[in-house]
Design a protein around this motif. Structure first.
Motif, PDB file in Angstrom:
ATOM      1  N   VAL A   1       0.973  -1.070  -0.086  1.00 33.14           N
ATOM      2  CA  VAL A   1       0.014  -0.064  -0.027  1.00 33.14           C
ATOM      3  C   VAL A   1       0.753   1.207  -0.085  1.00 33.14           C
ATOM      4  N   ILE A   2       0.436   2.259  -0.407  1.00 32.67           N
ATOM      5  CA  ILE A   2       1.028   3.781  -0.445  1.00 32.67           C
ATOM      6  C   ILE A   2       0.423   4.473   0.834  1.00 32.67           C
ATOM      7  N   ASP A   3       0.963   5.227   1.429  1.00 30.92           N
ATOM      8  CA  ASP A   3       0.534   6.061   2.519  1.00 30.92           C
ATOM      9  C   ASP A   3       0.608   7.445   1.886  1.00 30.92           C
ATOM     10  N   ILE A   4      -0.715   8.363   1.842  1.00 29.79           N
ATOM     11  CA  ILE A   4      -0.343   9.537   1.497  1.00 29.79           C
ATOM     12  C   ILE A   4      -0.731  10.506   2.826  1.00 29.79           C
ATOM     13  N   GLY A   5       0.147  11.292   3.087  1.00 32.57           N
ATOM     14  CA  GLY A   5       0.010  12.144   4.278  1.00 32.57           C
ATOM     15  C   GLY A   5       0.801  13.273   4.371  1.00 32.57           C
ATOM     16  N   GLY A   6       1.227  13.966   5.676  1.00 26.92           N
ATOM     17  CA  GLY A   6       1.752  15.162   5.770  1.00 26.92           C
ATOM     18  C   GLY A   6       0.793  16.208   5.830  1.00 26.92           C
ATOM     19  N   ALA A   7       1.013  17.492   4.977  1.00 21.75           N
ATOM     20  CA  ALA A   7       0.104  18.529   5.464  1.00 21.75           C
ATOM     21  C   ALA A   7      -0.962  18.390   4.472  1.00 21.75           C
ATOM     22  N   VAL A   8      -1.947  17.557   4.597  1.00 21.68           N
ATOM     23  CA  VAL A   8      -3.162  17.297   4.111  1.00 21.68           C
ATOM     24  C   VAL A   8      -4.317  17.404   4.916  1.00 21.68           C
ATOM     25  N   ARG A   9      -5.494  17.504   4.168  1.00 20.02           N
ATOM     26  CA  ARG A   9      -6.837  17.543   4.899  1.00 20.02           C
ATOM     27  C   ARG A   9      -7.136  16.097   5.496  1.00 20.02           C
ATOM     28  N   ALA A  10      -6.954  15.238   4.571  1.00 22.55           N
ATOM     29  CA  ALA A  10      -7.403  14.035   4.784  1.00 22.55           C
ATOM     30  C   ALA A  10      -6.467  12.944   4.338  1.00 22.55           C
ATOM     31  N   PRO A  11      -5.634  12.515   5.165  1.00 20.11           N
ATOM     32  CA  PRO A  11      -4.662  11.475   5.014  1.00 20.11           C
ATOM     33  C   PRO A  11      -5.099  10.171   4.571  1.00 20.11           C
TER      34      PRO A  11
ATOM     35  N   TRP B   1       4.704   4.180 -20.095  1.00 19.63           N
ATOM     36  CA  TRP B   1       4.341   4.096 -18.585  1.00 19.63           C
ATOM     37  C   TRP B   1       2.849   4.186 -18.250  1.00 19.63           C
ATOM     38  N   SER B   2       2.392   3.328 -17.644  1.00 20.14           N
ATOM     39  CA  SER B   2       0.833   3.388 -17.273  1.00 20.14           C
ATOM     40  C   SER B   2       0.440   3.453 -15.722  1.00 20.14           C
ATOM     41  N   GLY B   3      -0.423   4.330 -15.218  1.00 16.17           N
ATOM     42  CA  GLY B   3      -0.795   4.496 -13.972  1.00 16.17           C
ATOM     43  C   GLY B   3      -2.051   5.345 -13.838  1.00 16.17           C
ATOM     44  N   VAL B   4      -1.728   6.148 -12.749  1.00 13.59           N
ATOM     45  CA  VAL B   4      -2.796   7.059 -12.272  1.00 13.59           C
ATOM     46  C   VAL B   4      -1.895   8.452 -12.143  1.00 13.59           C
ATOM     47  N   SER B   5      -2.747   9.561 -12.248  1.00 11.53           N
ATOM     48  CA  SER B   5      -2.027  10.764 -12.262  1.00 11.53           C
ATOM     49  C   SER B   5      -1.806  11.048 -10.670  1.00 11.53           C
ATOM     50  N   LEU B   6      -0.690  11.479 -10.426  1.00 10.35           N
ATOM     51  CA  LEU B   6      -0.598  11.705  -9.009  1.00 10.35           C
ATOM     52  C   LEU B   6      -1.410  12.848  -8.410  1.00 10.35           C
ATOM     53  N   ARG B   7      -1.892  13.688  -9.262  1.00  9.82           N
ATOM     54  CA  ARG B   7      -2.729  15.012  -9.014  1.00  9.82           C
ATOM     55  C   ARG B   7      -3.975  14.411  -8.472  1.00  9.82           C
ATOM     56  N   THR B   8      -4.411  13.138  -8.966  1.00 13.18           N
ATOM     57  CA  THR B   8      -5.706  12.354  -8.496  1.00 13.18           C
ATOM     58  C   THR B   8      -5.592  12.441  -7.065  1.00 13.18           C
ATOM     59  N   LEU B   9      -4.385  11.510  -6.648  1.00 11.62           N
ATOM     60  CA  LEU B   9      -4.223  11.201  -5.146  1.00 11.62           C
ATOM     61  C   LEU B   9      -4.173  12.420  -4.226  1.00 11.62           C
TER      62      LEU B   9
ATOM     63  N   ARG C   1      -7.439  14.167  -3.584  1.00 11.28           N
ATOM     64  CA  ARG C   1      -8.270  13.444  -2.719  1.00 11.28           C
ATOM     65  C   ARG C   1      -7.817  13.473  -1.206  1.00 11.28           C
ATOM     66  N   ALA C   2      -6.483  13.818  -0.967  1.00 12.29           N
ATOM     67  CA  ALA C   2      -5.992  14.216   0.261  1.00 12.29           C
ATOM     68  C   ALA C   2      -6.193  15.670   0.899  1.00 12.29           C
ATOM     69  N   GLY C   3      -6.209  16.469  -0.332  1.00  5.96           N
ATOM     70  CA  GLY C   3      -6.447  18.011  -0.132  1.00  5.96           C
ATOM     71  C   GLY C   3      -5.266  18.643   0.703  1.00  5.96           C
TER      72      GLY C   3
END
Length: 359
Positions: free
Chosen positions: A62-72, A121-129, A132-134
Motif C-alpha cells: 500500500v501507499i501512504d499519503i499524508g503530511g500537510a493534507v486535510r485527509a490522509p 508507462w501507465s498508471g494514475v495521475s499523482l494529482r488524483t491522489l 483526494r488528500a487535500g
C-alpha cells in the motif's frame, strides 16, 4: 475507462544480452548501443538504476499519503487499478549518464552513454491522489519515499531513498503513479509494484518502490536531495532536477565504418521543452550543418534527426551533434565539471572509419 488489474510483480531477472551491466548488485545496467536506435526501447532493455537491494514488496503493498493534507489516507494496489488510467511515453535519462566522458573521472557508477531509454508507462495521475488528500495551502513540495534503503559511507545508519518535487510538477496531470511499463506490470528492477514517473526530469525523480507520498511545507533536505543527485561545484550544491538538452548519434555507430556519403541519424531531448534544432559538424570544422527533425512519438520522447553528410578523404573522421531546445538551451562544448558527475550533456563526437570512395 475499464480498470487495469495489477498482478504480482515480475521476478527480478534480466536477460544478459538485453542489457549492458554496469554493476550486478544492486543492478545498474545500460541499454546496449545497438538498441538505442529504436524509437521505443525494447522493454527488456530499458536501463536500470538501483541504489539499494530490492525491497521485498508484493501485491499487498500500500501507499501512504499524508503530511500537510486535510485527509490522509492509504491506497492499495486494487484501489489504484480502479482509478482512471493515464499513459505517458517518456524518454528518461539517468543523471549520471555519460559520467565516463568526464575528465577527471568523478565518483559514482561508471555509466557510459546508454543510461537513457524511451518507453510507455501507465498508471494514475499523482494529482488524483493529492486532490483526494487535500493539500494545505502552505505546501511547497511533494516528497516521494521509496521502500528501498541501505547504508551509505557518508551517512549514519540506513538511508531511505526519497526525492521531492515542486507542487507544479507534482500536480501536472502527466506525473503518474505507475504500475505498468510497456503494457505489462512493472518488474522488480523497474520499481514494482508501483513507482513515480516524472516526465522531463532525470530518472532519480521517478522514485521506485513507492511507499509514501508526503506533502511538506519546507523544501526537503534529505540525503538524495542534498548529498547525492546534486551539482556540487566548488562551494555550491544544487539539486539535480530537469534533464539538460542533449543529443546522440545512433547511426553510423561510434567506432564503425561508413561510406563518405553517409546518412547521420540520432536523437535529441530536453527536460526544458521541445527540440528546436540539431546541428552536425565533421572533425574540427567550425561549420555546423542543420539536420532535419522528425516527429517524436510523444511530447516527452526524444526527437529524431537526420542529415546527409559527405565526409572528407578516406580514413578516420569524427562527427559531432549539437542540440538546441525551444527554451534556448544549447549543448555546450564542455560542461562545468561537478564532483559527483551528473548532467553531462557536453557535445559528444563519434569516430568512424571512412570508406575509400563516394558512392
Amino acid at each position: 475507462m475499464p480498470s487495469a488489474s495489477i498482478e504480482s510483480p515480475s521476478p527480478a531477472v534480466h536477460d544478459e544480452a538485453a542489457l549492458d551491466v554496469v554493476r550486478a548488485e544492486p543492478l545498474c545496467a545500460e541499454t546496449p548501443t545497438r538498441l538505442l536506435a529504436a524509437p521505443i526501447t525494447p522493454a527488456a532493455s530499458v536501463y536500470v538504476r538501483s541504489n539499494f537491494a530490492l525491497p521485498p514488496l508484493d501485491a499487498a503493498h500500500v501507499i501512504d499519503i499524508g503530511g500537510a493534507v486535510r485527509a490522509p489516507f492509504t491506497v492499495s494496489l486494487p484501489e489504484l487499478a480502479a482509478l482512471p488510467r493515464r499513459h505517458v511515453t517518456v524518454t528518461i535519462e539517468c543523471a549520471g549518464n555519460g559520467r565516463l566522458g568526464m575528465d577527471p573521472l568523478p565518483t559514482g557508477e561508471p555509466w557510459r552513454y546508454g543510461a537513457v531509454s524511451t518507453t510507455t508507462w501507465s498508471g494514475v495521475s499523482l494529482r488524483t491522489l493529492l486532490e483526494r488528500a487535500g493539500l494545505a495551502p502552505d505546501v511547497v513540495e511533494i516528497l516521494g519515499i521509496g521502500a528501498d534503503a541501505g547504508p551509505r559511507d557518508d551517512a549514519d545508519g540506513d538511508v531511505r531513498f526519497a526525492r521531492s518535487l515542486p507542487i507544479a510538477d507534482a500536480m501536472h496531470p502527466d506525473t503518474i503513479v505507475a504500475t505498468h511499463m510497456a503494457g505489462e506490470p512493472l518488474s522488480y528492477d523497474h520499481g514494482a509494484p508501483v513507482r513515480l514517473i516524472v516526465p522531463g526530469w532525470y530518472g532519480m525523480a521517478s522514485v521506485k518502490w513507492l511507499a509514501r507520498l508526503e506533502a511538506i511545507t519546507t523544501p526537503f533536505t534529505g540525503y538524495f536531495q542534498q548529498q547525492r543527485y546534486v551539482y556540487e561545484v566548488e562551494d555550491t550544491v544544487e539539486p539535480v532536477r530537469r534533464a539538460r538538452v542533449k543529443s546522440m548519434i545512433t547511426s553510423p555507430v561510434d567506432g564503425g565504418r561508413c561510406d563518405r556519403e553517409v546518412l547521420v541519424q540520432g536523437w535529441a531531448w530536453s527536460g526544458a521543452g521541445a527540440i528546436a534544432r540539431v546541428e552536425l559538424a565533421v572533425n574540427e570544422a567550425p561549420i555546423w550543418i542543420e539536420a532535419a527533425l522528425g516527429t517524436p512519438v510523444s511530447a516527452y520522447a526524444w526527437t529524431p534527426f537526420e542529415a546527409e553528410l559527405v565526409l572528407p578523404d578516406a580514413g578516420a573522421a569524427t562527427i559531432r551533434s549539437r542540440a538546441t531546445d525551444m527554451a534556448g538551451n544549447v549543448q555546450p562544448e564542455r560542461i562545468q565539471w561537478n564532483r559527483l558527475g551528473y548532467g553531462n550533456n557536453a557535445i559528444r563526437r563519434i569516430a568512424v572509419d571512412v570508406a575509400d570512395e563516394v558512392r
